[in-house]
Design a protein around this motif. Structure first.
Motif, PDB file in Angstrom:
ATOM      1  N   MET A   1       0.828  -1.344  -0.031  1.00 39.70           N
ATOM      2  CA  MET A   1      -0.052   0.001  -0.338  1.00 39.70           C
ATOM      3  C   MET A   1       1.034   1.281  -0.036  1.00 39.70           C
ATOM      4  N   VAL A   2       1.975   1.156   0.608  1.00 39.00           N
ATOM      5  CA  VAL A   2       2.691   2.550   0.794  1.00 39.00           C
ATOM      6  C   VAL A   2       3.398   2.459  -0.652  1.00 39.00           C
ATOM      7  N   ASP A   3       3.761   1.691  -1.228  1.00 38.16           N
ATOM      8  CA  ASP A   3       4.182   1.551  -2.602  1.00 38.16           C
ATOM      9  C   ASP A   3       3.435   2.179  -3.581  1.00 38.16           C
ATOM     10  N   PHE A   4       2.407   1.620  -3.360  1.00 43.72           N
ATOM     11  CA  PHE A   4       0.897   2.378  -4.328  1.00 43.72           C
ATOM     12  C   PHE A   4       0.721   3.977  -4.100  1.00 43.72           C
ATOM     13  N   LEU A   5       0.627   4.263  -2.891  1.00 40.97           N
ATOM     14  CA  LEU A   5       0.474   5.651  -2.486  1.00 40.97           C
ATOM     15  C   LEU A   5       1.544   6.417  -2.836  1.00 40.97           C
ATOM     16  N   GLN A   6       2.887   6.001  -2.842  1.00 35.32           N
ATOM     17  CA  GLN A   6       3.993   6.704  -3.267  1.00 35.32           C
ATOM     18  C   GLN A   6       4.020   7.310  -4.563  1.00 35.32           C
ATOM     19  N   LYS A   7       3.199   6.624  -5.340  1.00 33.22           N
ATOM     20  CA  LYS A   7       3.294   6.976  -6.866  1.00 33.22           C
ATOM     21  C   LYS A   7       2.408   8.120  -7.031  1.00 33.22           C
ATOM     22  N   TYR A   8       1.623   8.478  -5.988  1.00 39.57           N
ATOM     23  CA  TYR A   8       0.698   9.681  -6.048  1.00 39.57           C
ATOM     24  C   TYR A   8       1.304  10.727  -5.096  1.00 39.57           C
ATOM     25  N   SER A   9       2.587  10.670  -4.610  1.00 39.49           N
ATOM     26  CA  SER A   9       3.152  11.768  -3.719  1.00 39.49           C
ATOM     27  C   SER A   9       4.440  12.108  -4.331  1.00 39.49           C
ATOM     28  N   ASN A  10       4.727  13.390  -3.782  1.00 36.91           N
ATOM     29  CA  ASN A  10       5.749  13.838  -4.200  1.00 36.91           C
ATOM     30  C   ASN A  10       6.940  13.873  -2.983  1.00 36.91           C
ATOM     31  N   THR A  11       6.356  13.389  -1.731  1.00 32.40           N
ATOM     32  CA  THR A  11       7.301  13.193  -0.767  1.00 32.40           C
ATOM     33  C   THR A  11       7.009  12.041  -0.239  1.00 32.40           C
ATOM     34  N   PRO A  12       8.212  11.640   0.711  1.00 32.67           N
ATOM     35  CA  PRO A  12       8.020  10.129   1.200  1.00 32.67           C
ATOM     36  C   PRO A  12       6.751  10.072   2.020  1.00 32.67           C
ATOM     37  N   VAL A  13       6.050   9.034   1.731  1.00 36.75           N
ATOM     38  CA  VAL A  13       5.019   8.397   2.313  1.00 36.75           C
ATOM     39  C   VAL A  13       5.154   7.723   3.815  1.00 36.75           C
TER      40      VAL A  13
END
Length: 281
Positions: free
Chosen positions: A260-272
């Motif tokens: 899930m963290v990897d998934f969210l990281q695709k939509y974030s410019n900062t570390p999740v």
């Protein structure tokens, strides 16, 4: 002495008035709000989103869950809550709004948008939040992030705030996502002493509910959820996550927290980073 007391009373009254509301600059400011996060760990996810508001969702003078709210897209980034078995009832016909997103000096208790309008006639409530009429005839459900079925009354009632819902595809909301919520409820009741939940939405690039030629509410591309289960000693005993494309594909895919963290990281410019303290390990 009386003059000094008067000045002190004014200062204290101002401080209390400033801090009692449920729109806060940091969830950690309010002990009864930070408790909805496992070991008081607030995720970094979404915190850098421009125009976010941190809501300690208050109903009947009690906090029931916390929401990170995106005032630009007018949808929640996520809602954080602790699961509580439903005892039925509490299905609201009202839809609440957050008064402090209209005026920061108004009361912190969620209010029925209709009656808030009666109290403050002529004041527009929808500049920084979605309104009930935005969803009317939109073709989308008012999709709960924090579901009413994961609570007993009155927390169940409190989930009927428009700051806790997003435009959700009806087929997904009423079928696969509803089944996902029911499956989690059964899991939590059988295997967890306490279950901490995060449920959120990923905004779409340019898909909106439009009213009067104005982009009113962003229609999310994805729905997602994550949980951390603990035993009677507060130790983690299980975790998981899920993602669903917000279409009539009507499919929920189960993830691990790390995925899930990897998934969210695709939509974030900062570390999740972590969704829960130590990733619920």
């Amino acid at each position: 002495m009386m003059q000094a007391c008067g000045i002190l009373c004014v200062i204290v009254s101002f401080f209390l008035a400033f801090t009692e509301g449920d729109v806060v600059s940091d969830f950690r400011e309010e002990p009864e709000c930070i408790k909805f996060f496992y070991k008081d760990k607030v995720p970094l996810w979404g915190s850098a989103t421009p125009g976010t508001a941190r809501l300690c969702q208050r109903f009947q003078n009690t906090y029931h869950f916390a929401t990170l709210y995106d005032t630009y897209n007018r949808i929640a980034v996520y809602s954080a809550y602790i699961f509580g078995p439903s005892n039925g009832g509490g299905r609201e016909t009202r839809w609440f709004v957050e008064p402090q997103l209209v005026n920061q000096n108004w009361g912190g208790e969620m209010r029925d948008g209709y009656w808030l309008g009666q109290d403050y006639p002529g004041v527009y409530q929808g500049e920084r939040q979605a309104l009930n009429e935005d969803y009317t005839n939109s073709g989308f459900d008012r999709g709960h992030l924090n579901p009413n079925g994961h609570h007993a009354v009155p927390s169940r009632n409190a989930t009927f705030t428009l700051t806790n819902v997003v435009p959700q595809n009806p087929k997904l909301n009423q079928n696969a996502w509803a089944n996902h919520e029911s499956k989690l409820a059964s899991l939590f009741k059988s295997q967890c002493n306490k279950a901490y939940m995060l449920v959120g939405a990923i905004p779409s690039a340019n898909n909106w509910i439009i009213k009067n030629n104005i982009q009113r509410v962003n229609i999310p591309e994805y729905m997602w959820s994550a949980y951390c289960c603990t035993d009677s000693n507060g130790l983690p005993v299980g975790s998981g996550a899920a993602v669903a494309l917000n279409t009539d594909q009507n499919l929920v895919e189960e993830y691990t927290l790390s995925k899930m963290v990897d998934f969210l990281q695709k939509y974030s410019n900062t570390p999740v980073g972590e969704l829960f303290y130590d990733q619920c390990q």
